[in-house]
Design a protein around this motif. Sequence first.
Motif, short mmCIF file in Angstrom:
data_model
loop_
_atom_site.label_atom_id
_atom_site.label_comp_id
_atom_site.label_asym_id
_atom_site.label_seq_id
_atom_site.Cartn_x
_atom_site.Cartn_y
_atom_site.Cartn_z
N ALA A 1 0.83 -1.21 0.00
CA ALA A 1 0.00 0.00 0.00
C ALA A 1 0.86 1.26 0.00
O ALA A 1 0.60 2.21 -0.74
N VAL A 2 1.90 1.26 0.83
CA VAL A 2 2.79 2.43 0.90
C VAL A 2 3.56 2.58 -0.41
O VAL A 2 3.72 3.69 -0.93
N PHE A 3 4.04 1.47 -0.94
CA PHE A 3 4.80 1.49 -2.18
C PHE A 3 3.98 2.11 -3.31
O PHE A 3 4.50 2.88 -4.12
N ALA A 4 2.70 1.77 -3.36
CA ALA A 4 1.83 2.31 -4.41
C ALA A 4 1.73 3.82 -4.33
O ALA A 4 1.51 4.50 -5.34
N GLU A 5 1.91 4.37 -3.12
CA GLU A 5 1.77 5.81 -2.92
C GLU A 5 3.08 6.56 -3.12
O GLU A 5 3.09 7.66 -3.68
N VAL A 6 4.20 5.99 -2.67
CA VAL A 6 5.45 6.77 -2.64
C VAL A 6 6.53 6.23 -3.57
O VAL A 6 7.52 6.92 -3.82
N GLY A 7 6.39 4.99 -4.08
CA GLY A 7 7.36 4.46 -5.01
C GLY A 7 8.54 3.78 -4.34
O GLY A 7 8.67 3.71 -3.11
N TYR A 8 9.44 3.29 -5.19
CA TYR A 8 10.56 2.46 -4.75
C TYR A 8 11.54 3.20 -3.84
O TYR A 8 11.91 2.71 -2.79
N GLN A 9 11.95 4.40 -4.27
CA GLN A 9 12.99 5.11 -3.55
C GLN A 9 12.51 5.64 -2.20
O GLN A 9 13.29 5.74 -1.25
N ASN A 10 11.25 6.02 -2.11
CA ASN A 10 10.76 6.71 -0.91
C ASN A 10 10.14 5.79 0.13
O ASN A 10 9.77 6.25 1.22
N LEU A 11 10.02 4.51 -0.19
CA LEU A 11 9.46 3.58 0.78
C LEU A 11 10.38 3.46 1.99
O LEU A 11 11.59 3.32 1.85
N SER A 12 9.80 3.53 3.18
CA SER A 12 10.59 3.37 4.41
C SER A 12 9.83 2.47 5.39
O SER A 12 8.60 2.38 5.34
#
Length: 208
Positions: A14-25
């Motif tokens: 869910a987070v990945f879909a919102e922020v993408g590969y680089q910004n996932l934390s």
Amino acid sequence: MKLTKDRIVDAGMAVFAEVGYQNLSMRQVADRLDAHAGSLYYHVRGKDELLALMADRISRRAYDAGTEALAALPPTADWQDRLLTQATTLRQEIKQHPGGAQLLAESPGMLSTGSLSLMERLLRTLLDAGLPARHCGIAADALLSHITGFVLQEQNQPTAPPTVTAELYAELCEQFPLVMGDLIPRISQDEKFERSIRLLCTGFAALS
């Protein structure tokens, strides 16, 4: 709810879909679960492992869907039908996950048994078709790159076409007659995908 690896992967997707590969934390994933970031590390060692688990989930589901679709093929199906079936089920599975194409396209170095299973079956299909072993790896990579790229474009399509004036449209038609004109047929995304896979198969067949 109790933290589990599956719930963490759900939140990661869910987070990945919102922020993408680089910004996932991991902190963002923890916030999604209303948990402390440190508690995630009891189940997942870090961001790299989480990304690998996410890629593995998509790949495993695509592999299982492909297995079911392959079993339903008629006895007369040839290797190109089998390759198209595998490509189609992979596309369908990726499309079910917002950001799924980006995940698979941007994380090729992650060790995933699901991804390895998909590649193993593709290589076997190509070998059984008579394609020389020296070409099989390149052919399978080209096929997978095409699928992820195709879905990446689909998932990034604008919800509505851009608005243009009649004057601008006429200018574009004059400047780009092949792109804007009627000579090149407009077909659905599904038909375009199938025909593109068939074109790749024609090229693979020429190498056998």
